[in-house]
Design a protein around this motif. Structure first.
Motif, mmCIF file in Angstrom:
data_model
loop_
_atom_site.group_PDB
_atom_site.id
_atom_site.type_symbol
_atom_site.label_atom_id
_atom_site.label_comp_id
_atom_site.label_asym_id
_atom_site.label_seq_id
_atom_site.Cartn_x
_atom_site.Cartn_y
_atom_site.Cartn_z
ATOM 1 N N VAL A 74 15.325 9.695 -8.993
ATOM 2 C CA VAL A 74 14.656 8.948 -10.058
ATOM 3 C C VAL A 74 13.856 9.942 -10.885
ATOM 4 N N GLY A 75 14.085 9.944 -12.190
ATOM 5 C CA GLY A 75 13.352 10.856 -13.060
ATOM 6 C C GLY A 75 13.597 12.316 -12.738
ATOM 7 N N GLY A 76 14.772 12.620 -12.200
ATOM 8 C CA GLY A 76 15.092 14.006 -11.872
ATOM 9 C C GLY A 76 14.536 14.483 -10.546
ATOM 10 N N HIS A 77 13.882 13.601 -9.795
ATOM 11 C CA HIS A 77 13.311 13.963 -8.500
ATOM 12 C C HIS A 77 14.058 13.248 -7.387
ATOM 13 N N ALA A 78 14.162 13.905 -6.233
ATOM 14 C CA ALA A 78 14.894 13.361 -5.088
ATOM 15 C C ALA A 78 13.926 12.774 -4.066
ATOM 16 N N TYR A 79 14.281 11.580 -3.558
ATOM 17 C CA TYR A 79 13.457 10.879 -2.585
ATOM 18 C C TYR A 79 14.350 10.348 -1.465
ATOM 19 N N ALA A 80 13.723 10.084 -0.325
ATOM 20 C CA ALA A 80 14.414 9.424 0.784
ATOM 21 C C ALA A 80 13.418 8.501 1.474
ATOM 22 N N LEU A 81 13.912 7.361 1.935
ATOM 23 C CA LEU A 81 13.075 6.370 2.610
ATOM 24 C C LEU A 81 13.493 6.300 4.074
ATOM 25 N N HIS A 82 12.514 6.504 4.965
ATOM 26 C CA HIS A 82 12.762 6.499 6.395
ATOM 27 C C HIS A 82 11.965 5.373 7.049
ATOM 28 N N PRO A 83 12.412 4.893 8.184
ATOM 29 C CA PRO A 83 11.553 3.961 8.929
ATOM 30 C C PRO A 83 10.283 4.681 9.373
ATOM 31 N N TRP A 84 9.173 3.972 9.381
ATOM 32 C CA TRP A 84 7.925 4.583 9.852
ATOM 33 C C TRP A 84 7.965 4.687 11.378
ATOM 34 N N ILE A 85 7.646 5.860 11.894
ATOM 35 C CA ILE A 85 7.609 6.092 13.332
ATOM 36 C C ILE A 85 6.154 6.203 13.760
ATOM 37 N N ASP A 86 5.692 5.270 14.587
ATOM 38 C CA ASP A 86 4.345 5.385 15.136
ATOM 39 C C ASP A 86 4.326 6.512 16.153
ATOM 40 N N THR A 128 0.850 -1.195 0.000
ATOM 41 C CA THR A 128 0.000 0.000 0.000
ATOM 42 C C THR A 128 0.881 1.240 0.000
ATOM 43 N N CYS A 129 0.322 2.331 -0.495
ATOM 44 C CA CYS A 129 1.010 3.623 -0.514
ATOM 45 C C CYS A 129 -0.042 4.696 -0.266
ATOM 46 N N VAL A 130 0.045 5.361 0.872
ATOM 47 C CA VAL A 130 -0.984 6.312 1.292
ATOM 48 C C VAL A 130 -0.349 7.674 1.561
ATOM 49 N N PRO A 131 -0.859 8.743 0.954
ATOM 50 C CA PRO A 131 -0.285 10.070 1.217
ATOM 51 C C PRO A 131 -0.449 10.476 2.680
ATOM 52 N N VAL A 132 0.563 11.138 3.190
ATOM 53 C CA VAL A 132 0.478 11.792 4.497
ATOM 54 C C VAL A 132 0.072 13.223 4.215
ATOM 55 N N ASP A 133 -1.077 13.630 4.726
ATOM 56 C CA ASP A 133 -1.695 14.860 4.230
ATOM 57 C C ASP A 133 -1.330 16.102 5.024
ATOM 58 N N GLN A 134 -0.405 16.015 5.982
ATOM 59 C CA GLN A 134 -0.030 17.205 6.734
ATOM 60 C C GLN A 134 1.338 17.690 6.285
ATOM 61 N N GLY A 135 1.501 19.007 6.311
ATOM 62 C CA GLY A 135 2.744 19.618 5.837
ATOM 63 C C GLY A 135 2.467 20.445 4.600
ATOM 64 N N LEU A 136 3.132 21.605 4.503
ATOM 65 C CA LEU A 136 2.841 22.557 3.435
ATOM 66 C C LEU A 136 3.792 22.463 2.249
ATOM 67 N N LEU A 137 4.925 21.806 2.406
ATOM 68 C CA LEU A 137 5.918 21.857 1.339
ATOM 69 C C LEU A 137 6.135 20.481 0.725
ATOM 70 N N LYS A 140 9.660 10.093 1.487
ATOM 71 C CA LYS A 140 9.604 11.549 1.341
ATOM 72 C C LYS A 140 10.034 11.946 -0.058
ATOM 73 N N HIS A 141 9.182 12.718 -0.708
ATOM 74 C CA HIS A 141 9.489 13.282 -2.020
ATOM 75 C C HIS A 141 9.915 14.729 -1.798
ATOM 76 N N HIS A 142 11.166 15.022 -2.028
ATOM 77 C CA HIS A 142 11.693 16.376 -1.864
ATOM 78 C C HIS A 142 11.430 17.155 -3.158
ATOM 79 N N PHE A 143 10.377 17.968 -3.164
ATOM 80 C CA PHE A 143 10.100 18.710 -4.400
ATOM 81 C C PHE A 143 10.092 20.218 -4.215
ATOM 82 N N ASP A 144 10.255 20.695 -2.966
ATOM 83 C CA ASP A 144 10.390 22.138 -2.749
ATOM 84 C C ASP A 144 11.700 22.590 -3.396
ATOM 85 N N PRO A 145 11.654 23.468 -4.407
ATOM 86 C CA PRO A 145 12.883 23.825 -5.124
ATOM 87 C C PRO A 145 13.944 24.461 -4.233
#
Length: 349
Positions: free
Chosen positions: A106-118, A36-45, A61-66
């Motif tokens: 990937v595809g010119g976009h930067a990502y990072a994978l973190h452990p999920w913190i409950d 599954t892949c579910v957006p986290v809807d909080q955060g402005l950037l 995390k998709h880092h897309f804020d220029p």
């Protein structure tokens, strides 16, 4: 990384990828196959996703804020969080891929994978006075620890930051008032915006001679310490997240800004007893003098008088995500001006 509901995976059905190169990303890590892949809807950037795979749960995390999406800068943030984790600071360092890197492009976009913190986010109204002290102590530990793990040569900018010039603010107020007048159809937000802009102009005219000098001593700071970037597990902080704004800034000003966000009430006042408990603990763990906090209060007050980023998002960019914050934030500047001495005493007394 709040806790959105996660639908049960449909057998043999591919997960919704939300336009992400999910398969290519997960193949760069030993993270299994996506369920599954579910957006986290909080955060402005930047954008975040809760990803469940055959090997566990992760925060993608998709880092897309220029302004903050440079892979080299992201990697520096990642190294800092790992060093902080080694000192016992509650953070969530990213995972390294097969190539040892923590940033996947990937595809010119930067990502990072973190452990999920409950965990869950908690604002100041949900904290006891003792927990407010723990919060201030935590930020003090962050500042002191960053001084240990970050390079010394980056601690002093070429020139301290200049405070806002009221002449520029008056020009901005006039521009925003024009945008409010032209907005159709006019609504309740326009009415409040016009009232606050006129009110703020009068306050600035009255207090223009109180412009603070250039910023004081600086150090490494988180850069965006607020309730949505701190996860609690029970009563204890579990992880400080979102280090995109890591940089060199006046440390005491970050402490004041954070308190203002945590302890603002919906009516636009500050919970001063909680702010006092927080500030005392911060001063102790950061080894900050009362005079530093008093000067920071003055600079952040002035900053708030001259700042209209929420209205600029609304009227210049058509971005309404910050609109719910505007009533309390705009009322706070007025209340803070009236209660200036009491606020200074709460942070420095």
């Amino acid at each position: 990384m709040p806790r959105p509901s996660v639908p049960l995976p449909v057998p043999h059905a591919p997960p919704v990828s939300h336009g992400l190169p999910l398969g290519a990303l997960l193949r760069q890590y030993a993270a299994g196959s996506a369920l599954t892949c579910v957006p986290v809807d909080q955060g402005l950037l930047n954008r975040g996703y809760r990803v469940a795979t055959t090997r566990g749960r992760y925060f993608l995390k998709h880092h897309f804020d220029p302004e903050t999406a440079d892979p080299a800068a992201i990697a520096r943030q990642h190294r800092a969080t790992q060093r902080l984790a080694d000192l016992g600071v509650p953070v969530a360092p990213p995972l390294a891929g097969h190539d040892g890197r923590t940033v996947a492009v990937v595809g010119g976009h930067a990502y990072a994978l973190h452990p999920w913190i409950d965990g869950r986010h908690r604002h100041g109204g949900q904290l006891t006075a003792e927990q407010c002290g723990r919060l201030g102590a935590l930020l003090g530990v962050v500042h002191a620890s960053l001084e240990r793990v970050m390079p010394a040569q980056g601690r002093a900018p070429a020139e301290p930051a200049e405070s806002a010039d009221p002449a520029d603010t008056f020009t901005l107020i006039d521009d925003l008032l024009g945008r409010v007048r032209r907005h159709r159809p006019s609504d309740a937000f326009d009415e409040l915006a016009r009232h606050r802009l006129l009110e703020r102009r009068a306050l600035l005219e009255q207090h223009a001679d109180r412009r603070p000098p250039r910023g004081g001593s600086v150090g490494w700071v988180h850069g965006d310490f607020h309730p949505f970037n701190l996860l609690y597990k029970g009563d204890a902080p579990a992880a400080i997240v979102d280090w995109d704004r890591l940089g060199v800034q006046p440390r005491a000003e970050e402490a004041v800004r954070a308190a203002v966000i945590f302890f603002v009430r919906p009516v636009g006042t500050l919970d001063l007893p909680k702010a006092r408990a927080y500030a005392r603990a911060y001063r102790r763990t950061a080894d900050a003098k009362p005079s530093e906090l008093a000067a920071a209060v003055h600079r952040v007050w002035w900053e708030r008088l001259n700042d209209f980023w929420m209205l600029r998002w609304h009227y210049e960019r058509g971005d309404t995500r910050a609109d719910p914050q505007f009533p309390a934030a705009s009322a706070l500047a007025v209340w803070w001006t009236r209660e200036y001495d009491a606020v200074c005493e709460a942070f420095s007394g």
